[in-house]
Motif scaffolding. Structure first.
Motif, PDB file in Angstrom:
ATOM      1  N   TYR A 135      -2.870  11.952  -1.061  1.00 18.85           N
ATOM      2  CA  TYR A 135      -2.638  12.353  -2.450  1.00 18.85           C
ATOM      3  C   TYR A 135      -3.686  11.731  -3.376  1.00 18.85           C
ATOM      4  CZ  TYR A 135      -0.317  12.932  -6.956  1.00 18.85           C
ATOM      5  OH  TYR A 135      -0.030  13.255  -8.257  1.00 18.85           O
ATOM      6  N   ALA A 136      -3.956  10.428  -3.194  1.00 16.35           N
ATOM      7  CA  ALA A 136      -4.908   9.727  -4.054  1.00 16.35           C
ATOM      8  C   ALA A 136      -6.306  10.314  -3.900  1.00 16.35           C
ATOM      9  CB  ALA A 136      -4.918   8.234  -3.728  1.00 16.35           C
ATOM     10  N   TYR A 137      -6.685  10.657  -2.661  1.00 15.96           N
ATOM     11  CA  TYR A 137      -8.013  11.223  -2.454  1.00 15.96           C
ATOM     12  C   TYR A 137      -8.177  12.527  -3.210  1.00 15.96           C
ATOM     13  CZ  TYR A 137     -11.964  13.584  -0.392  1.00 15.96           C
ATOM     14  OH  TYR A 137     -13.138  14.273  -0.228  1.00 15.96           O
ATOM     15  N   GLU A 138      -7.168  13.399  -3.150  1.00 12.93           N
ATOM     16  CA  GLU A 138      -7.241  14.672  -3.871  1.00 12.93           C
ATOM     17  C   GLU A 138      -7.366  14.447  -5.371  1.00 12.93           C
ATOM     18  OE1 GLU A 138      -7.493  17.821  -2.770  1.00 12.93           O
ATOM     19  OE2 GLU A 138      -7.726  16.936  -0.783  1.00 12.93           O
ATOM     20  N   ARG A 139      -6.600  13.468  -5.889  1.00 13.30           N
ATOM     21  CA  ARG A 139      -6.650  13.188  -7.335  1.00 13.30           C
ATOM     22  C   ARG A 139      -8.007  12.615  -7.728  1.00 13.30           C
ATOM     23  NH1 ARG A 139      -2.960  15.549  -6.283  1.00 13.30           N
ATOM     24  NH2 ARG A 139      -4.461  17.080  -7.049  1.00 13.30           N
ATOM     25  N   TYR A 140      -8.495  11.654  -6.956  1.00 17.63           N
ATOM     26  CA  TYR A 140      -9.791  11.048  -7.270  1.00 17.63           C
ATOM     27  C   TYR A 140     -10.915  12.060  -7.122  1.00 17.63           C
ATOM     28  CZ  TYR A 140      -7.675   6.383  -7.294  1.00 17.63           C
ATOM     29  OH  TYR A 140      -6.914   5.284  -7.589  1.00 17.63           O
ATOM     30  N   GLY A 169     -13.170   5.829  -0.975  1.00 13.79           N
ATOM     31  CA  GLY A 169     -13.047   4.393  -1.188  1.00 13.79           C
ATOM     32  C   GLY A 169     -11.915   4.060  -2.143  1.00 13.79           C
ATOM     33  N   LEU A 170     -11.834   4.788  -3.258  1.00 14.34           N
ATOM     34  CA  LEU A 170     -10.763   4.551  -4.230  1.00 14.34           C
ATOM     35  C   LEU A 170      -9.394   4.877  -3.630  1.00 14.34           C
ATOM     36  CD1 LEU A 170     -12.451   6.020  -7.435  1.00 14.34           C
ATOM     37  CD2 LEU A 170     -12.031   3.601  -6.910  1.00 14.34           C
ATOM     38  N   ALA A 171      -9.335   5.950  -2.825  1.00 15.51           N
ATOM     39  CA  ALA A 171      -8.073   6.307  -2.170  1.00 15.51           C
ATOM     40  C   ALA A 171      -7.661   5.237  -1.168  1.00 15.51           C
ATOM     41  CB  ALA A 171      -8.208   7.664  -1.475  1.00 15.51           C
ATOM     42  N   GLY A 172      -8.643   4.698  -0.432  1.00 20.79           N
ATOM     43  CA  GLY A 172      -8.349   3.631   0.522  1.00 20.79           C
ATOM     44  C   GLY A 172      -7.821   2.395  -0.164  1.00 20.79           C
ATOM     45  N   ILE A 173      -8.425   2.019  -1.287  1.00 22.17           N
ATOM     46  CA  ILE A 173      -7.957   0.854  -2.039  1.00 22.17           C
ATOM     47  C   ILE A 173      -6.538   1.079  -2.552  1.00 22.17           C
ATOM     48  CG2 ILE A 173      -8.312  -0.396  -4.211  1.00 22.17           C
ATOM     49  CD1 ILE A 173     -11.315  -0.118  -3.748  1.00 22.17           C
ATOM     50  N   THR A 174      -6.276   2.281  -3.069  1.00 24.83           N
ATOM     51  CA  THR A 174      -4.946   2.598  -3.588  1.00 24.83           C
ATOM     52  C   THR A 174      -3.894   2.550  -2.488  1.00 24.83           C
ATOM     53  OG1 THR A 174      -5.937   4.040  -5.275  1.00 24.83           O
ATOM     54  CG2 THR A 174      -3.582   4.337  -4.823  1.00 24.83           C
ATOM     55  N   ALA A 175      -4.189   3.189  -1.352  1.00 27.87           N
ATOM     56  CA  ALA A 175      -3.217   3.231  -0.253  1.00 27.87           C
ATOM     57  C   ALA A 175      -2.998   1.847   0.341  1.00 27.87           C
ATOM     58  CB  ALA A 175      -3.704   4.200   0.829  1.00 27.87           C
ATOM     59  N   ALA A 176      -4.064   1.061   0.479  1.00 30.96           N
ATOM     60  CA  ALA A 176      -3.939  -0.279   1.045  1.00 30.96           C
ATOM     61  C   ALA A 176      -3.089  -1.169   0.146  1.00 30.96           C
ATOM     62  CB  ALA A 176      -5.319  -0.894   1.244  1.00 30.96           C
ATOM     63  N   SER A 177      -3.298  -1.073  -1.160  1.00 31.42           N
ATOM     64  CA  SER A 177      -2.525  -1.887  -2.099  1.00 31.42           C
ATOM     65  C   SER A 177      -1.048  -1.498  -2.091  1.00 31.42           C
ATOM     66  CB  SER A 177      -3.094  -1.734  -3.520  1.00 31.42           C
ATOM     67  OG  SER A 177      -4.448  -2.130  -3.570  1.00 31.42           O
ATOM     68  N   ALA A 178      -0.783  -0.198  -2.011  1.00 29.57           N
ATOM     69  CA  ALA A 178       0.597   0.286  -2.074  1.00 29.57           C
ATOM     70  C   ALA A 178       1.401  -0.081  -0.833  1.00 29.57           C
ATOM     71  CB  ALA A 178       0.606   1.804  -2.279  1.00 29.57           C
ATOM     72  N   THR A 179       0.749  -0.139   0.310  1.00 32.41           N
ATOM     73  CA  THR A 179       1.468  -0.371   1.575  1.00 32.41           C
ATOM     74  C   THR A 179       1.164  -1.731   2.189  1.00 32.41           C
ATOM     75  OG1 THR A 179      -0.311   0.706   2.840  1.00 32.41           O
ATOM     76  CG2 THR A 179       1.485   2.111   2.069  1.00 32.41           C
ATOM     77  N   TYR A 180       0.516  -2.610   1.440  1.00 30.89           N
ATOM     78  CA  TYR A 180       0.053  -3.874   2.006  1.00 30.89           C
ATOM     79  C   TYR A 180       1.173  -4.748   2.571  1.00 30.89           C
ATOM     80  CZ  TYR A 180      -2.663  -8.101   2.687  1.00 30.89           C
ATOM     81  OH  TYR A 180      -3.263  -9.197   3.244  1.00 30.89           O
ATOM     82  N   PRO A 181       2.341  -4.869   1.912  1.00 33.71           N
ATOM     83  CA  PRO A 181       3.396  -5.722   2.483  1.00 33.71           C
ATOM     84  C   PRO A 181       3.746  -5.374   3.926  1.00 33.71           C
ATOM     85  CG  PRO A 181       3.938  -5.176   0.222  1.00 33.71           C
ATOM     86  CD  PRO A 181       2.726  -4.353   0.579  1.00 33.71           C
ATOM     87  N   LEU A 182       3.723  -4.089   4.278  1.00 30.91           N
ATOM     88  CA  LEU A 182       3.997  -3.692   5.660  1.00 30.91           C
ATOM     89  C   LEU A 182       2.932  -4.228   6.604  1.00 30.91           C
ATOM     90  CD1 LEU A 182       5.137   0.013   5.146  1.00 30.91           C
ATOM     91  CD2 LEU A 182       6.539  -1.833   6.112  1.00 30.91           C
ATOM     92  N   ASP A 183       1.687  -4.220   6.161  1.00 34.68           N
ATOM     93  CA  ASP A 183       0.600  -4.730   7.001  1.00 34.68           C
ATOM     94  C   ASP A 183       0.741  -6.231   7.209  1.00 34.68           C
ATOM     95  OD1 ASP A 183      -1.969  -4.422   8.383  1.00 34.68           O
ATOM     96  OD2 ASP A 183      -2.786  -5.578   6.717  1.00 34.68           O
ATOM     97  N   LEU A 184       1.110  -6.955   6.153  1.00 37.03           N
ATOM     98  CA  LEU A 184       1.287  -8.398   6.284  1.00 37.03           C
ATOM     99  C   LEU A 184       2.440  -8.738   7.233  1.00 37.03           C
ATOM    100  CD1 LEU A 184       0.958 -11.167   3.728  1.00 37.03           C
ATOM    101  CD2 LEU A 184       3.208 -10.924   4.795  1.00 37.03           C
TER     102      LEU A 184
END
Length: 352
Positions: A135-140, A169-184
């Motif tokens: 979704y973020a990639y399409e918007r960006y 890159g912007l989509a990756g940053i957005t997705a990583a920030s939104a789902t980061y707790p799961l990765d941790l």
């Protein structure tokens, strides 16, 4: 950006993202990487399977990525275990470690199923990450095309790669920030050896919030976001350079095989260049975990300095071999699974 796999890919009919029609999501997983689209002429030349809609593409890509990560989970866990060695153990003993010895230790001490510790979180991470990224990639992309005045100009050779690169890159940053707790949480579950401190996903979330506060779920996020740009830039440039050279030298080779080979090599290049950032990220994610004392207290640069001083430059590449070993099977599994699901979903869609 989650970088544990680095070469999870969504392949749209022999195309490695981004597909201009759907903005295919590419996970550069782990370590996720964003790769450029192949020319439409190359795809149609080989008579690839029929197209599917956006939702079906997202679903197939998410399932393919989750299945690939499940298949390569043993190697992913070995990578994490090697990456975090040296935090609370004698550095002089680390040079004796090897993949087969560690794998044998896991089987003998933890059982065969322990190779998949934390994999359930990885699967749970896939769909929200892919959805947000998509979704973020399409918007960006739309925003960048609007800023550059490209809304009504298709196929601008000079601007399209820029839009794909920056938007990805912007989509990756957005997705990583939104789902980061799961990765941790995944890292903390996978890093546990014989003693179990976190009993599962929800227990880990609850324990981390209680002991370290809500921000404890975002430890290491800075290192993650720092790795997004280099990862995408290297994957993008290496993939495009290899593909162009290959097609110049061997124009009649299958587009699918070229995509798989170039995707694997670009993933290896990206892993090699950004692995130190990924290692620092893992160690920062484990800071204060399970009630242990903090090891790195001086931020990102201080962590780099501490590792180099105590373990040498080679310490920044601890665990790189199992990371390499999972690149090629990871790409192949994603491709085969995605194509199979795409044909299935296409047939279901045609029935209705």
């Amino acid at each position: 950006m989650n970088m544990e796999a680095r070469v999870g890919v969504v392949v749209e009919g022999g195309q490695m993202a981004l597909n201009s029609a759907h903005g295919a999501v590419v996970d550069a997983g782990a370590r996720k990487s964003l790769l450029p689209q192949l020319q439409n002429g190359h795809s149609s030349k080989h008579g690839l399977s029929p197209q599917i809609g956006t939702i079906q593409q997202l679903l197939a890509g998410g399932i393919a990525g989750a299945f690939s990560k499940t298949c390569t989970a043993p190697l992913a866990r070995l990578t994490i275990l090697f990456q975090v060695q040296g935090m609370h153990s004698d550095v002089t003993a680390l040079s004796k470690a090897c993949i087969w010895r560690e794998a044998s230790r896991i089987i003998n001490e933890e059982g065969f199923r322990a190779f998949w510790k934390g994999n359930l979180v990885t699967i749970a991470h896939r769909l929200p990450y892919s959805s947000v990224n998509f979704y973020a990639y399409e918007r960006y992309k739309s925003m960048l095309q609007s800023i550059l005045g490209l809304e009504n100009r298709r196929g601008n050779v000079g601007a399209d790669p820029f839009v794909h690169f920056v938007g990805g890159g912007l989509a990756g940053i957005t997705a990583a920030s939104a789902t980061y707790p799961l990765d941790l949480v995944r890292t903390r579950l996978a890093a546990q050896r014989n003693s179990i401190y976190y009993r599962g996903i929800w227990h880990a979330f609850h324990t981390i919030c209680r002991e370290e506060g809500f921000l404890g779920l975002y430890k290491g996020l800075g290192a993650t976001l720092l790795g997004v740009g280099p990862s995408i830039a290297i994957s993008f440039s290496v993939y495009e350079s290899l593909r162009s050279y290959w097609q110049l030298q061997r124009p009649n080779d299958s587009t699918i095989m070229v995509s798989l080979a170039c995707g694997s090599l670009s993933g290896i290049a990206s892993s090699t260049a950004t692995f130190p950032i990924d290692l620092v990220r893992r160690r920062m994610q484990l800071e204060g975990a399970a009630g242990r004392a903090h090891v790195y207290k001086t931020g990102l640069l201080g962590t780099f300095r501490h590792i180099i001083q105590s373990e040498g430059l080679c310490g920044l590449y601890r665990g790189i071999l199992p990371e390499y070993y999972k690149v090629v099977p990871g790409v192949g599994i994603v491709f085969m699974t995605y194509e199979t699901l795409k044909m299935f979903l296409s047939s279901v869609r045609s029935d209705y």
